[in-house]
Structures are given as structure tokens and as C-alpha cells.
Design an enzyme around this catalytic site. Structure first.
Site, PDB file in Angstrom:
ATOM      1  N   ASP A 144      70.694  34.584  66.825  1.00 26.76           N
ATOM      2  CA  ASP A 144      69.602  33.880  67.509  1.00 26.76           C
ATOM      3  C   ASP A 144      70.082  33.241  68.808  1.00 26.76           C
ATOM      4  O   ASP A 144      71.178  32.683  68.873  1.00 26.76           O
ATOM      5  CB  ASP A 144      69.062  32.787  66.574  1.00 26.76           C
ATOM      6  CG  ASP A 144      67.899  32.034  67.180  1.00 26.76           C
ATOM      7  OD1 ASP A 144      66.842  32.660  67.390  1.00 26.76           O
ATOM      8  OD2 ASP A 144      68.038  30.827  67.469  1.00 26.76           O
ATOM      9  N   LYS A 189      80.062  15.235  57.694  1.00 19.45           N
ATOM     10  CA  LYS A 189      81.054  14.981  58.756  1.00 19.45           C
ATOM     11  C   LYS A 189      80.845  13.645  59.464  1.00 19.45           C
ATOM     12  O   LYS A 189      81.742  13.156  60.125  1.00 19.45           O
ATOM     13  CB  LYS A 189      81.074  16.134  59.744  1.00 19.45           C
ATOM     14  CG  LYS A 189      79.871  16.201  60.655  1.00 19.45           C
ATOM     15  CD  LYS A 189      79.902  17.442  61.519  1.00 19.45           C
ATOM     16  CE  LYS A 189      81.218  17.560  62.276  1.00 19.45           C
ATOM     17  NZ  LYS A 189      81.413  18.915  62.748  1.00 19.45           N
ATOM     18  N   TYR A 202      69.652  27.906  76.188  1.00 23.93           N
ATOM     19  CA  TYR A 202      70.932  27.491  75.607  1.00 23.93           C
ATOM     20  C   TYR A 202      72.048  27.580  76.655  1.00 23.93           C
ATOM     21  O   TYR A 202      72.433  28.666  77.083  1.00 23.93           O
ATOM     22  CB  TYR A 202      71.286  28.348  74.378  1.00 23.93           C
ATOM     23  CG  TYR A 202      70.366  28.126  73.181  1.00 23.93           C
ATOM     24  CD1 TYR A 202      69.411  27.105  73.167  1.00 23.93           C
ATOM     25  CD2 TYR A 202      70.446  28.935  72.056  1.00 23.93           C
ATOM     26  CE1 TYR A 202      68.567  26.911  72.079  1.00 23.93           C
ATOM     27  CE2 TYR A 202      69.598  28.746  70.953  1.00 23.93           C
ATOM     28  CZ  TYR A 202      68.666  27.734  70.987  1.00 23.93           C
ATOM     29  OH  TYR A 202      67.830  27.539  69.910  1.00 23.93           O
ATOM     30  N   LEU A 251      71.689  21.971  58.431  1.00 26.88           N
ATOM     31  CA  LEU A 251      72.574  20.833  58.143  1.00 26.88           C
ATOM     32  C   LEU A 251      72.195  19.606  58.981  1.00 26.88           C
ATOM     33  O   LEU A 251      72.994  18.665  59.070  1.00 26.88           O
ATOM     34  CB  LEU A 251      74.038  21.205  58.430  1.00 26.88           C
ATOM     35  CG  LEU A 251      74.606  22.351  57.587  1.00 26.88           C
ATOM     36  CD1 LEU A 251      76.052  22.647  58.003  1.00 26.88           C
ATOM     37  CD2 LEU A 251      74.538  22.004  56.103  1.00 26.88           C
ATOM     38  N   TRP A 307      65.798  26.437  61.427  1.00 27.13           N
ATOM     39  CA  TRP A 307      66.947  25.928  62.192  1.00 27.13           C
ATOM     40  C   TRP A 307      67.444  24.572  61.687  1.00 27.13           C
ATOM     41  O   TRP A 307      66.719  23.854  61.006  1.00 27.13           O
ATOM     42  CB  TRP A 307      66.652  25.882  63.676  1.00 27.13           C
ATOM     43  CG  TRP A 307      65.516  25.058  64.214  1.00 27.13           C
ATOM     44  CD1 TRP A 307      64.229  25.492  64.428  1.00 27.13           C
ATOM     45  CD2 TRP A 307      65.549  23.698  64.690  1.00 27.13           C
ATOM     46  NE1 TRP A 307      63.481  24.486  64.996  1.00 27.13           N
ATOM     47  CE2 TRP A 307      64.260  23.374  65.173  1.00 27.13           C
ATOM     48  CE3 TRP A 307      66.544  22.730  64.773  1.00 27.13           C
ATOM     49  CZ2 TRP A 307      63.932  22.123  65.709  1.00 27.13           C
ATOM     50  CZ3 TRP A 307      66.222  21.482  65.313  1.00 27.13           C
ATOM     51  CH2 TRP A 307      64.943  21.185  65.761  1.00 27.13           C
ATOM     52  N   ARG A 344      79.471  17.830  67.729  1.00 23.40           N
ATOM     53  CA  ARG A 344      78.252  18.037  68.523  1.00 23.40           C
ATOM     54  C   ARG A 344      77.706  16.720  69.076  1.00 23.40           C
ATOM     55  O   ARG A 344      77.259  16.659  70.218  1.00 23.40           O
ATOM     56  CB  ARG A 344      77.194  18.718  67.653  1.00 23.40           C
ATOM     57  CG  ARG A 344      75.880  18.862  68.358  1.00 23.40           C
ATOM     58  CD  ARG A 344      74.857  19.581  67.509  1.00 23.40           C
ATOM     59  NE  ARG A 344      75.177  20.993  67.347  1.00 23.40           N
ATOM     60  CZ  ARG A 344      74.398  21.857  66.703  1.00 23.40           C
ATOM     61  NH1 ARG A 344      73.261  21.457  66.168  1.00 23.40           N
ATOM     62  NH2 ARG A 344      74.753  23.126  66.587  1.00 23.40           N
TER      63      ARG A 344
END
Ligand code: NDP
Length: 322
Positions: A49, A221, A54, A213, A210, A231
Site C-alpha cells: 500500500d 513500545k 507519503y 497497532l 490501517w 515514529r
């Protein structure tokens, strides 16, 4: 790998797929991208994807280069792009939105960056209140008839807007959307489970979901703070940090409950959270994100966790995240 039909279409997508948001062209360079795509491919992933926006087109360029380099047969995988936000850093009015001009030009640009002759899936990344829906449906129909796009769909459209697109497509005898790409995870369920409920039967709508997590939060994390390089520390993504962690740390507190249940099933939080998404029969494919090979490796093990996820465990999870 498990394969599922994309809604009522004949297209079979791997139940776990792989996306490029944030990572490709920022945290992930050419050699890591090659490693990630090769691993996904080896494990049977057949859907990759992407979107014009992006990293301003860089994610598509990188994915295209690596896919060409890896020489996967074109008929053995699917690739998507999404149109709306534009690829330019400061898009001019004709460089964004869902006008016929931008939908068609963005498709041509995505084909070039991804180095493919057609897009398997082409999605309207958000609804565009400044373009008549008739114009967008007609632009998608044109691309399908030209063979440049095989299936079109939406991302984060309201059920009402999707209904409208179908009404127009039917009235104009044009191709209708067949897929929606919504956020779906233990912390974000309402749209997929309630708002869209009538659409699955009515239109045979498939979903490519999408952030399974919640941008990594459900992997645990962020349980002890935000690690450097993750991120949520990426420059320009400050807005995401607030959204993911939430006010008062309530979302992080919920995530802290996952390791105990995961341990009961002999797994870790990330595969458990992903398997939970897969357990919804209206999910055609779960889009995985990963900045490292070990993460992808771990997330793909959700396939082994899925059969262990019985009704009692699901009920406990849903209660914890209610
Ligand atoms: P996730 O919610 O799975 O987040 C992925 C990120 O979480 C990774 O980049 C990594 O971040 C971290 N992570 C993943 N696995 C692990 C692990 N096992 N242990 C620790 N950390 C982990 O998915 P995404 O938000 O990336 O969404 C998946 C895809 O969906 C995107 O790539 C994109 O293609 C699509 N998407 C579509 C949207 C739309 O509007 N249509 C919006 C957003 C995504 P790090 O290592 O950097 O900390």
C-alpha cells in the site's frame, strides 16, 4: 499466509499486507526497503500500500524501485496508491483534491513512481467537499476503462458519502467503489463495526484496514515513554504524538494490559493486537507498518495467533479496551 477476497470482488489479497506510511523514504532507505519487501513477499504478502502524499512521493518512488529490483512477477502482487492530499510539499489548488484533473494526473504520476502499468487499487484518500461526487466517480470510471486502475475505493469516507458514490455510479452506469481503507484497532472500532455495518452486505465492500497497532502503541513500545527514533519522535509528526498517546496517558494505560493476555497465548502484544483485527470477518486485509525487519517478522506471526483467539479472549480484550 491466508488469502481473503476483497469484499465481493474476485481479488484475493493476503490477510496481512504491507504499507509505506511514514517509514519509506524517511526511516527506511533503499536497502531496508528491499529487505522488508523481500521478507513480506517470502511470507506470501501480495499487497503493498502507498499514497501520493507519503513523504511527498518518495515512498512510492522507493517502493517502485525496489519492486522492480526484486523482479516479482507483476501478476503476483497488488499495489495501491491514494489520491487527495497531493505529492507536492505545498500543493497548488490543481495539485490536490478529487477533481478530474488531479485524480487523473495523480494516477499517471503514481504509475511512473511505482514503475507499473496499472494500479490494482486506487483510493480517494479523503472525501473532497469542493468536488462534485459525480466528477470523481467519472474520473475513476475513466481510469478503470483505460486499464490504468483495476479497482477503486475510498479511505475514511463516511458511510453516507460511500452511499452517495454508489448512487451516482449506479445512475451513470459507471464502476462503483469496492473498498474502503479505514483505521481499525483495539482503540478505534466504531466506524468499521457500526457505521459501515450496512455497507458490507449492501455493496459487498471490502476493507484494507490501517494502523492495527495504533502507530505502534499497541506493541507496548510507548509503555515506558517514547523511544528516540520511533515514529512519534519523527520531525513533522508532532500532531501524531498527541493523537496516539492521548490526553492523560489513558491510551498508554490500556496498552499496558496487553502483555499479560499475550503471554497467556504464548505471544507478544503486537501479534495479538493484529490477530484481533484479523478476527473481524469484514476485514479483508490488515495493513502492517514496520520500520525494521524484526518488527515485520513479529507482526507476521499474528497468523499463528489467530486460531488461538477464542471468543472468551476476544471478550476480555474488548472489555479492557472498551
Ligand atoms: P501500525 O499501527 O502497525 O504502526 C506501524 C509502526 O509501529 C511501525 O512503523 C513501527 O514504528 C511500529 N511497530 C510496528 N510493529 C512493531 C513491533 N512489532 N514492535 C514495536 N514497534 C512496532 O501501522 P501503520 O500506522 O504504519 O499503518 C499501516 C499502513 O496503513 C501504512 O503503512 C499505510 O500504508 C496505511 N495507512 C493508511 C492511512 C489512510 O489514511 N488511508 C493512514 C495511515 C496508514 P517505529 O519503528 O517507527 O516506532
Amino acid at each position: 499466509m491466508q488469502y481473503r477476497r476483497l469484499g465481493r470482488t474476485g481479488l484475493q489479497l493476503s490477510a496481512l499486507s504491507f504499507g509505506a506510511w511514514v517509514t519509506f523514504g524517511r526511516q527506511v532507505g533503499r536497502s531496508d526497503a528491499r529487505e522488508l519487501l523481500a521478507l513480506a513477499w517470502d511470507r506470501g504478502v501480495n499487497f503493498f500500500d502507498n499514497a501520493e502524499t507519503y513523504n511527498h512521493g518518495e515512498a512510492e518512488r522507493l517502493m517502485g524501485d525496489v519492486l522492480a529490483d526484486l523482479r516479482f512477477p507483476r501478476d503476483s502482487y497488488c499495489v495501491s496508491s491514494k489520491v487527495y492530499f497531493g505529492a507536492a510539499e505545498k500543493p497548488r489548488p490543481t495539485q490536490r483534491g478529487l477533481s478530474r484533473k488531479h485524480v487523473i494526473e495523480a494516477c499517471h504520476q503514481a504509475l511512473e513512481r511505482l514503475r507499473v502499468g496499472h494500479l490494482d487499487l486506487y483510493l480517494c484518500h479523503r472525501p473532497d467537499p469542493d468536488t462534485p461526487i459525480e466528477e470523481t466517480v467519472a474520473a475513476m470510471d475513466t481510469l478503470i476503462r483505460q486499464g490504468k486502475v483495476l479497482y477503486w475505493g475510498t479511505s475514511e469516507w463516511s458511510a453516507h458519502a460511500i452511499d452517495e458514490a454508489h448512487r451516482v455510479a449506479q445512475a451513470m452506469h459507471m464502476y462503483a467503489p469496492v473498498v474502503e481503507q479505514p483505521q481499525y484497532n483495539l482503540l478505534h472500532r466504531e466506524r468499521v463495526e457500526q457505521e459501515y455495518a450496512p455497507l458490507y452486505e449492501k455493496y459487498g465492500m471490502g476493507t484494507t484496514i490501517w494502523s492495527p497497532l495504533a502507530s505502534g502503541l499497541l506493541s507496548g513500545k510507548y509503555n515506558q515513554g517514547v523511544p528516540q527514533g520511533s515514529r512519534l519522535t519523527q520531525p513533522g509528526y508532532e500532531w501524531l504524538r498527541d493523537m496516539v498517546l492521548g490526553e492523560g496517558g489513558e491510551r498508554v494505560e490500556k496498552a499496558k494490559a496487553l502483555p499479560a493476555i499475550a503471554a497467556e497465548l504464548g505471544t507478544t502484544p503486537a501479534p495479538l493486537a493484529i490477530a484481533w483485527c484479523m478476527s473481524n470477518p469484514h476485514v479483508s486485509t490488515v495493513l502492517l507498518g514496520a520500520s525494521r525487519k524484526e518488527q515485520l517478522e513479529q507482526n507476521l506471526s499474528a497468523l499463528d495467533v489467530l486460531p488461538r483467539l477464542d471468543a472468551a479472549i476476544k471478550a476480555r480484550l474488548e472489555q479492557m479496551f472498551a
